[in-house]
Design an enzyme around this catalytic site. Structure first.
Site, PDB file in Angstrom:
ATOM      1  N   HIS A 183      55.156  43.463  22.649  1.00  9.78           N
ATOM      2  CA  HIS A 183      54.347  43.693  23.862  1.00  9.78           C
ATOM      3  C   HIS A 183      53.038  44.308  23.618  1.00  9.78           C
ATOM      4  O   HIS A 183      52.717  45.461  23.539  1.00  9.78           O
ATOM      5  CB  HIS A 183      55.185  44.553  24.902  1.00  9.78           C
ATOM      6  CG  HIS A 183      54.588  44.358  26.342  1.00  9.78           C
ATOM      7  ND1 HIS A 183      55.380  44.536  27.375  1.00  9.78           N
ATOM      8  CD2 HIS A 183      53.429  44.299  26.662  1.00  9.78           C
ATOM      9  CE1 HIS A 183      54.594  44.518  28.458  1.00  9.78           C
ATOM     10  NE2 HIS A 183      53.412  44.458  28.115  1.00  9.78           N
ATOM     11  N   HIS A 201      59.126  47.094  28.657  1.00 12.53           N
ATOM     12  CA  HIS A 201      58.649  48.446  29.081  1.00 12.53           C
ATOM     13  C   HIS A 201      59.703  49.115  29.991  1.00 12.53           C
ATOM     14  O   HIS A 201      59.273  49.364  30.986  1.00 12.53           O
ATOM     15  CB  HIS A 201      57.394  48.432  29.661  1.00 12.53           C
ATOM     16  CG  HIS A 201      56.665  47.553  30.395  1.00 12.53           C
ATOM     17  ND1 HIS A 201      57.531  47.190  31.637  1.00 12.53           N
ATOM     18  CD2 HIS A 201      55.825  46.809  30.595  1.00 12.53           C
ATOM     19  CE1 HIS A 201      56.936  46.172  32.414  1.00 12.53           C
ATOM     20  NE2 HIS A 201      55.854  45.818  31.656  1.00 12.53           N
ATOM     21  N   HIS A 203      48.674  44.037  24.695  1.00 12.97           N
ATOM     22  CA  HIS A 203      47.394  43.525  25.478  1.00 12.97           C
ATOM     23  C   HIS A 203      46.150  43.473  24.589  1.00 12.97           C
ATOM     24  O   HIS A 203      45.901  44.682  24.178  1.00 12.97           O
ATOM     25  CB  HIS A 203      47.355  44.244  26.827  1.00 12.97           C
ATOM     26  CG  HIS A 203      48.345  44.320  27.726  1.00 12.97           C
ATOM     27  ND1 HIS A 203      48.352  43.022  28.999  1.00 12.97           N
ATOM     28  CD2 HIS A 203      49.524  45.007  27.960  1.00 12.97           C
ATOM     29  CE1 HIS A 203      49.460  43.290  29.480  1.00 12.97           C
ATOM     30  NE2 HIS A 203      50.085  44.422  29.122  1.00 12.97           N
ATOM     31  N   ASP A 237      53.029  48.017  24.820  1.00 11.96           N
ATOM     32  CA  ASP A 237      52.434  47.795  26.050  1.00 11.96           C
ATOM     33  C   ASP A 237      51.114  48.457  26.047  1.00 11.96           C
ATOM     34  O   ASP A 237      50.512  48.971  26.976  1.00 11.96           O
ATOM     35  CB  ASP A 237      53.033  48.382  27.132  1.00 11.96           C
ATOM     36  CG  ASP A 237      52.705  47.641  28.743  1.00 11.96           C
ATOM     37  OD1 ASP A 237      51.767  46.715  28.616  1.00 11.96           O
ATOM     38  OD2 ASP A 237      53.013  48.193  29.611  1.00 11.96           O
ATOM     39  N   HIS A 266      58.643  41.546  33.440  1.00 11.77           N
ATOM     40  CA  HIS A 266      57.745  42.787  34.075  1.00 11.77           C
ATOM     41  C   HIS A 266      58.805  43.405  35.330  1.00 11.77           C
ATOM     42  O   HIS A 266      58.461  42.586  36.441  1.00 11.77           O
ATOM     43  CB  HIS A 266      56.335  42.511  34.508  1.00 11.77           C
ATOM     44  CG  HIS A 266      55.838  43.962  35.080  1.00 11.77           C
ATOM     45  ND1 HIS A 266      54.699  44.690  34.446  1.00 11.77           N
ATOM     46  CD2 HIS A 266      56.057  44.506  36.204  1.00 11.77           C
ATOM     47  CE1 HIS A 266      54.635  45.894  35.173  1.00 11.77           C
ATOM     48  NE2 HIS A 266      55.184  45.935  36.266  1.00 11.77           N
ATOM     49  N   LYS A 308      56.041  34.776  30.087  1.00 11.99           N
ATOM     50  CA  LYS A 308      56.054  35.969  30.774  1.00 11.99           C
ATOM     51  C   LYS A 308      56.249  35.907  32.321  1.00 11.99           C
ATOM     52  O   LYS A 308      55.446  35.352  32.954  1.00 11.99           O
ATOM     53  CB  LYS A 308      54.708  36.652  30.737  1.00 11.99           C
ATOM     54  CG  LYS A 308      54.576  38.212  31.200  1.00 11.99           C
ATOM     55  CD  LYS A 308      55.915  39.055  30.706  1.00 11.99           C
ATOM     56  CE  LYS A 308      55.495  40.370  31.342  1.00 11.99           C
ATOM     57  NZ  LYS A 308      54.657  41.340  30.652  1.00 11.99           N
TER      58      LYS A 308
END
Length: 346
Positions: free
Chosen positions: A14, A175, A16, A248, A137, A100
Site C-alpha cells: 500500500h 491499514h 502513495h 500507506d 479503505h 481500490k
C-alpha cells in the site's frame, strides 16, 4: 543478541507516490528498500481506466532511479462507472493487480469514490471470478458516525454485506487500525487479508492530540486508542500470514499539512524498515519480520517471492533527515518518537 539480520527483499502492499515533482522525489525512498509496491490510484484526476494505469506506470518507470529493478503494481480506482470489460482486460495482461475501493470522501482525493455499492456489483462479481483482489479503505463517511468508530461501522455496514453477497471475492482490508479490524480479518477465512502500516504500530491518538495538535501524526484512518495499537502490534508480530505490510506512506508537503484543514498522511518510506525492525525486536519477534514484510503479501496476491535480500544491522542510533526536499516543497519524514538502532546496510 542478534545485531545483523538478512531477509528476503520486502514489498510494500500500500503506497502513495503522487505524481510530477513529488513522484520524482519520493520514489527513490521506496526503491532503496522495496522490490515492488501496490500503487494507490487516488491522483487528481484518479486512475480509473486501464489506459490511465498504463500511463501512470510509465511515469513511475521514467522517474525511478537508474539501475533500479523496482516494479510498480498498478491498481484502478473503483467508481460507479467502472467498466467490467476494461477491468477484465487490464487484469488479463497483468497491467493491474487490484481495484481500490474508496467510500466517497473517506480520505485524500476520494471524492470520486463509491456512494451506491449496488452500482459496482457486476464489477465485484467479475473480480471474484478472475481472482482480482479488492483493496478497501475501511471507513464509512457518514457524518453521524464518530471518526474513531468508522472502521468498525464499515465492517458491519459495508464490508461484511459485500463478502456475504460475493463470498469468493478476495479482499485486502488496508491499514487496519482497530481490534475490530484485526478480529474480523483473522476470522474471515482465506479470502481476506489485512495490511498494517508502520505508523499505526507506534502511535495512538494521544500522539496527535495530547499536549497540542501534531499534524504530522494525522492520518486516515486516524490513529485510535492504545488498546487498538497493542492489537495491531500483536497481529503484525504474530506470524499469522493473514497480516502483512502496507505502509500507506503518504507524502504531503508541509504547506499542505500545516493548514487549518491539513492533509492526512504519514511519510514513512525513508525509515519504515528501521522502525519495523525496532518494533519486532521489542516484541521478541525478529524471526517473524521477514514473513510480515516479504512473504505473506506476495502469497496472498499470488505473486512469486522476491529473489534478492536486504540486510539490517543494529548499532548506534540512526539519524534520518527530518525532511526531504521536493520540487513542490519540503515533506516531513515520520518521527517515531523513539531512537532507532536498526539500519539497512545492504
Amino acid at each position: 543478541m542478534t545485531d545483523r539480520l538478512t531477509i528476503r527483499r520486502p514489498d510494500d502492499w500500500h503506497l502513495h507516490l503522487r505524481d510530477g515533482e513529488m513522484l520524482k522525489a519520493v520514489l527513490p525512498e521506496t526503491t532503496r528498500h522495496f522490490a515492488r509496491a501496490i500503487i494507490m490510484p487516488n491522483l487528481v484526476p484518479p486512475v480509473v481506466t486501464a489506459a490511465d494505469a498504463a500511463d501512470y506506470r510509465d511515469r513511475i518507470m521514467w522517474a525511478k532511479p537508474k539501475n533500479s529493478d523496482f516494479k510498480p503494481l498498478m491498481t484502478l480506482y473503483l467508481t460507479e462507472d467502472t467498466e467490467v470489460r476494461d477491468v477484465r482486460a487490464a487484469a488479463e495482461i497483468g497491467l493491474i493487480h487490484a481495484l481500490k475501493l474508496y467510500p466517497a470522501g473517506a480520505t485524500t482525493n476520494s471524492q470520486s469514490g463509491v456512494r451506491d455499492f449496488k452500482k459496482v456489483t457486476r464489477v465485484l462479481e467479475t473480480m471474484a471470478q478472475i481472482g482480482l483482489p479488492l483493496c478497501v479503505h475501511g471507513e464509512v463517511t457518514n457524518p453521524e458516525v464518530d471518526i474513531f468508530d468508522r472502521e468498525a461501522a464499515f465492517i458491519e455496514r459495508v464490508l461484511d454485506p459485500i463478502r456475504r453477497e460475493i463470498p469468493e471475492l478476495r479482499v485486502v482490508m488496508e491499514h487496519i487500525t482497530t481490534k475490530d479490524g484485526v478480529d474480523y480479518v483473522a476470522g474471515g477465512g482465506d479470502t481476506i487479508a489485512g495490511t498494517i502500516t508502520v505508523h499505526h504500530l507506534v502511535i495512538n491518538r494521544n500522539h496527535i492530540l495530547a499536549g497540542g495538535i501534531r499534524p504530522h501524526y494525522y492520518c486516515l484512518p486516524v490513529a485510535k486508542r492504545e488498546e487498538h495499537r497493542i492489537a495491531l502490534r500483536a497481529a503484525a508480530t504474530s506470524g499469522d500470514p493473514t497480516f502483512f505490510l502496507g505502509t500507506d506512506s503518504a507524502p504531503h508537503t508541509d504547506a499542505a499539512k500545516l493548514q487549518p484543514c491539513g492533509c492526512a498522511g504519514c511519510f514513512t518510506a525513508p525509515n519504515g524498515l528501521s522502525i519495523l525492525a525496532q518494533v519486532f525486536e521489542e516484541d521478541g519477534a525478529l524471526d517473524r519480520l521477514e514473513g510480515f514484510v516479504s512473504e505473506y503479501g506476495p502469497r496472498f496476491y499470488r505473486l512469486p517471492l522476491n529473489d534478492g535480500t536486504v540486510t539490517l544491522e543494529k548499532g548506534p542510533p540512526v539519524e534520518y533527515p527530518a525532511q526531504i526536499e521536493t520540487g513542490d516543497g519540503p515533506v516531513t519524514v515520520f518521527d517515531p518518537g523513539m531512537p532507532l538502532y536498526w539500519r539497512v546496510v545492504d
